[in-house]
Scaffold this motif. Structure first.
Motif, PDB file in Angstrom:
ATOM      1  N   VAL A  53       0.809  -1.219   0.000  1.00 20.96           N
ATOM      2  CA  VAL A  53       0.000   0.000   0.000  1.00 20.96           C
ATOM      3  C   VAL A  53       0.843   1.271   0.000  1.00 20.96           C
ATOM      4  N   SER A  54       2.153   1.153   0.211  1.00 19.79           N
ATOM      5  CA  SER A  54       2.983   2.347   0.322  1.00 19.79           C
ATOM      6  C   SER A  54       3.620   2.685  -1.018  1.00 19.79           C
ATOM      7  N   SER A  55       4.815   3.296  -1.009  1.00 25.84           N
ATOM      8  CA  SER A  55       5.364   3.893  -2.228  1.00 25.84           C
ATOM      9  C   SER A  55       6.110   2.907  -3.115  1.00 25.84           C
ATOM     10  N   VAL A  56       6.062   1.634  -2.794  1.00 24.60           N
ATOM     11  CA  VAL A  56       6.623   0.591  -3.652  1.00 24.60           C
ATOM     12  C   VAL A  56       5.507  -0.382  -3.992  1.00 24.60           C
ATOM     13  N   GLY A  57       5.424  -0.765  -5.244  1.00 24.08           N
ATOM     14  CA  GLY A  57       4.400  -1.729  -5.634  1.00 24.08           C
ATOM     15  C   GLY A  57       4.185  -1.736  -7.128  1.00 24.08           C
ATOM     16  N   SER A  58       3.541  -2.792  -7.605  1.00 23.97           N
ATOM     17  CA  SER A  58       3.378  -2.969  -9.049  1.00 23.97           C
ATOM     18  C   SER A  58       2.497  -1.895  -9.674  1.00 23.97           C
ATOM     19  N   TYR A  59       1.551  -1.360  -8.912  1.00 26.32           N
ATOM     20  CA  TYR A  59       0.656  -0.353  -9.495  1.00 26.32           C
ATOM     21  C   TYR A  59       1.383   0.971  -9.732  1.00 26.32           C
ATOM     22  N   VAL A  60       2.377   1.283  -8.892  1.00 28.17           N
ATOM     23  CA  VAL A  60       3.156   2.500  -9.138  1.00 28.17           C
ATOM     24  C   VAL A  60       3.874   2.388 -10.473  1.00 28.17           C
ATOM     25  N   ASP A  61       4.539   1.264 -10.699  1.00 29.13           N
ATOM     26  CA  ASP A  61       5.250   1.056 -11.965  1.00 29.13           C
ATOM     27  C   ASP A  61       4.287   1.092 -13.148  1.00 29.13           C
ATOM     28  N   ARG A  62       3.156   0.433 -12.988  1.00 24.02           N
ATOM     29  CA  ARG A  62       2.183   0.391 -14.084  1.00 24.02           C
ATOM     30  C   ARG A  62       1.619   1.778 -14.376  1.00 24.02           C
ATOM     31  N   PHE A  63       1.311   2.503 -13.324  1.00 19.83           N
ATOM     32  CA  PHE A  63       0.748   3.846 -13.490  1.00 19.83           C
ATOM     33  C   PHE A  63       1.738   4.759 -14.200  1.00 19.83           C
ATOM     34  N   ASN A 268      10.125  13.339   0.575  1.00 23.98           N
ATOM     35  CA  ASN A 268       9.271  12.149   0.660  1.00 23.98           C
ATOM     36  C   ASN A 268       8.046  12.387  -0.215  1.00 23.98           C
ATOM     37  N   TYR A 269       8.259  12.340  -1.533  1.00 23.56           N
ATOM     38  CA  TYR A 269       7.254  12.775  -2.495  1.00 23.56           C
ATOM     39  C   TYR A 269       6.687  11.637  -3.338  1.00 23.56           C
ATOM     40  N   ARG A 270       7.059  10.393  -3.104  1.00 24.56           N
ATOM     41  CA  ARG A 270       6.606   9.319  -3.985  1.00 24.56           C
ATOM     42  C   ARG A 270       5.140   8.979  -3.743  1.00 24.56           C
ATOM     43  N   LEU A 271       4.455   8.583  -4.816  1.00 22.31           N
ATOM     44  CA  LEU A 271       3.038   8.222  -4.745  1.00 22.31           C
ATOM     45  C   LEU A 271       2.871   6.821  -4.166  1.00 22.31           C
ATOM     46  N   PRO A 272       1.986   6.622  -3.185  1.00 25.15           N
ATOM     47  CA  PRO A 272       1.736   5.280  -2.662  1.00 25.15           C
ATOM     48  C   PRO A 272       1.079   4.364  -3.686  1.00 25.15           C
ATOM     49  N   ASN A 273       1.364   3.083  -3.558  1.00 23.66           N
ATOM     50  CA  ASN A 273       0.805   2.060  -4.446  1.00 23.66           C
ATOM     51  C   ASN A 273      -0.722   2.077  -4.414  1.00 23.66           C
ATOM     52  N   LEU A 274      -1.293   2.351  -3.235  1.00 30.85           N
ATOM     53  CA  LEU A 274      -2.743   2.383  -3.083  1.00 30.85           C
ATOM     54  C   LEU A 274      -3.364   3.447  -3.985  1.00 30.85           C
ATOM     55  N   ASN A 275      -2.759   4.631  -4.018  1.00 25.81           N
ATOM     56  CA  ASN A 275      -3.250   5.696  -4.888  1.00 25.81           C
ATOM     57  C   ASN A 275      -3.009   5.370  -6.352  1.00 25.81           C
ATOM     58  N   ALA A 276      -1.853   4.764  -6.631  1.00 25.86           N
ATOM     59  CA  ALA A 276      -1.542   4.408  -8.011  1.00 25.86           C
ATOM     60  C   ALA A 276      -2.530   3.386  -8.554  1.00 25.86           C
ATOM     61  N   ALA A 277      -3.012   2.489  -7.719  1.00 26.70           N
ATOM     62  CA  ALA A 277      -4.010   1.513  -8.159  1.00 26.70           C
ATOM     63  C   ALA A 277      -5.273   2.224  -8.634  1.00 26.70           C
ATOM     64  N   LEU A 278      -5.701   3.205  -7.868  1.00 27.36           N
ATOM     65  CA  LEU A 278      -6.855   4.007  -8.277  1.00 27.36           C
ATOM     66  C   LEU A 278      -6.553   4.708  -9.600  1.00 27.36           C
ATOM     67  N   GLY A 279      -5.337   5.250  -9.733  1.00 28.15           N
ATOM     68  CA  GLY A 279      -4.959   5.944 -10.954  1.00 28.15           C
ATOM     69  C   GLY A 279      -4.955   5.035 -12.168  1.00 28.15           C
ATOM     70  N   CYS A 280      -4.506   3.809 -12.016  1.00 29.00           N
ATOM     71  CA  CYS A 280      -4.507   2.874 -13.145  1.00 29.00           C
ATOM     72  C   CYS A 280      -5.925   2.640 -13.654  1.00 29.00           C
ATOM     73  N   ALA A 281      -6.856   2.429 -12.736  1.00 28.23           N
ATOM     74  CA  ALA A 281      -8.245   2.213 -13.146  1.00 28.23           C
ATOM     75  C   ALA A 281      -8.812   3.447 -13.823  1.00 28.23           C
ATOM     76  N   GLN A 282      -8.439   4.628 -13.348  1.00 28.04           N
ATOM     77  CA  GLN A 282      -8.918   5.867 -13.961  1.00 28.04           C
ATOM     78  C   GLN A 282      -8.313   6.068 -15.353  1.00 28.04           C
ATOM     79  N   MET A 283      -7.033   5.781 -15.511  1.00 28.38           N
ATOM     80  CA  MET A 283      -6.384   5.949 -16.804  1.00 28.38           C
ATOM     81  C   MET A 283      -7.017   5.052 -17.864  1.00 28.38           C
ATOM     82  N   GLU A 284      -7.478   3.890 -17.459  1.00 25.51           N
ATOM     83  CA  GLU A 284      -8.139   2.994 -18.407  1.00 25.51           C
ATOM     84  C   GLU A 284      -9.412   3.610 -18.987  1.00 25.51           C
TER      85      GLU A 284
END
Length: 393
Positions: A53-63, A268-284
């Motif tokens: 859920v934090s600033s490392v995760g697959s959704y950050v990379d995907r986003f 400490n400016y990186r986007l959390p994975n939890l937010n990036a997951a939401l962003g991926c769905a929105q970008m679609e």
């Protein structure tokens, strides 16, 4: 865009009636509300179940990949918000303590705040009526009067400070005249930091804005066309700048399995994975969101057609705008204030443009050109409900 003639008999009640026509829904109607109709729940649930859920995760990379691909850029670095992205972009552009940075007087305050975060000074310039953003021709005329180019780059002869960069901001999603601005920037040795916070998906001569300058940023705040709740990104074609952006936004921590060593004052400016997951769905869903917003613009255009004293702000020639906010020009500030009061009474949460930066106490003493167009736009703009969830879209 031509000037709207003054109209002493401006009919506020008729304006409100016509704005209401495409908006057949319960009140109050926000200025810009998000739509969550894709895989948002699925992706966020996946984060929660996986624990990433934090600033490392697959959704950050995907986003980041989705952002870069959409903007035609080589790299995107996701941040906690657009202001953080702009702060880092300015640092990457070489903005240092004591520099000046050219920014439009008519912009959201974050554009100037990010300059101040670099211990630099915002230098305020005027807007163009057809784009609402920086007027490149007027900017060049102004630079000829007050600046010169020497061994240290562009220098303000009045203050003896270096003018390091220019920040075009695409107001309400309408692209600035980027080709002409890039010409001016090249001639005056200015780095272009493109503020596309409001313009994710807008096109300038067929190319996505955000990736047209030397470095750019986008925003995913809760009121943007694509939202992560917060969020932003630095966008660049330069691999070294992207590496530096990732390093700065991750507290400048040096890679090591367990030690915490840092070589710069980072953030400490990186986007959390939890937010990036939401962003991926929105970008679609971005293409559908853009289509819905443009349909709403067409509805407003039809409803407001032939109403004396009112003109809908439309996309500049050669551009395709997302119409992040639909804006109209009314005859004068009295008409604007009457419209704002009447629409709010009717449950339509309209708003004016931002107060120009030179009218804010912390930026009142900044160097500036004359600002007649920025002041006129501020006096006459009314922004209408424009969310992708708005009826009529």
């Amino acid at each position: 865009m031509s000037r709207v003639p003054e109209c002493s008999g401006f009919d506020v009640a008729e304006f409100v009636r016509r704005v209401q026509h495409p908006l057949t829904t319960a009140r109050p109607l926000p200025l810009h509300e998000p739509r969550f109709s894709g895989r948002e729940w699925e992706y966020v649930r996946d984060c929660l179940e996986s624990g990433w859920v934090s600033s490392v995760g697959s959704y950050v990379d995907r986003f980041e990949g989705m952002i870069a691909e959409r903007l035609g850029a080589s790299h995107a670095v996701a941040t906690v918000n657009g202001t953080a992205a702009l702060h880092v972009a300015l640092l990457l552009a070489g903005v240092e303590t004591g520099d000046e940075v050219l920014v439009p007087a008519l912009t959201f305050v974050a554009t100037a705040n990010a300059v101040r975060y670099c211990n630099a000074t915002p230098h305020l310039v005027d807007s163009a009526l057809d784009t609402l953003g920086i007027d490149p021709d007027r900017l060049e005329d102004y630079l000829r009067r007050i600046a010169s180019v020497g061994p240290d780059g562009c220098v303000n002869r009045l203050t003896s400070r270096r003018i390091r960069a220019v920040v075009p901001m695409h107001v309400f999603g309408h692209p600035v005249s980027m080709d002409r601005l890039m010409e001016v920037a090249s001639r005056w040795r200015l780095t272009v930091v493109e503020d596309a916070a409001e313009a994710m998906g807008s096109l300038y001569r067929g190319s996505p804005v955000g990736g047209l300058g030397h470095v750019g940023i986008v925003s995913f705040n809760g009121n943007k066309i694509v939202t992560c709740g917060g969020g932003g990104a630095v966008v660049t074609h330069d691999a070294e700048l992207a590496r530096a952006a990732r390093h700065l936004t991750t507290t400048a921590k040096l890679p090591h399995p367990w030690r915490y060593r840092h070589d710069l004052t980072g953030f400490n400016y990186r986007l959390p994975n939890l937010n990036a997951a939401l962003g991926c769905a929105q970008m679609e869903q971005l293409d559908g969101f853009i289509a819905a917003k443009r349909r709403l613009t067409e509805s407003y255009a039809e409803s407001l057609d032939d109403l004396p004293g009112v003109r809908l702000v439309t996309e500049p020639a050669g551009c395709r705008s997302i119409y992040w906010l639909n804006a109209v020009l009314v005859p004068d500030q009295d008409a604007r204030d009457a419209v704002l009061a009447a629409t709010h009474r009717a449950g339509l949460l309209t708003r004016p443009a931002w107060d120009p930066l030179h009218l804010l106490p912390m930026y009142a003493d900044c160097p500036r050109d004359d600002l007649p167009i920025a002041e006129e736009l501020f006096a006459r703009i009314v922004c209408l409900p424009s969310g992708v969830a708005a009826p009529g879209s």
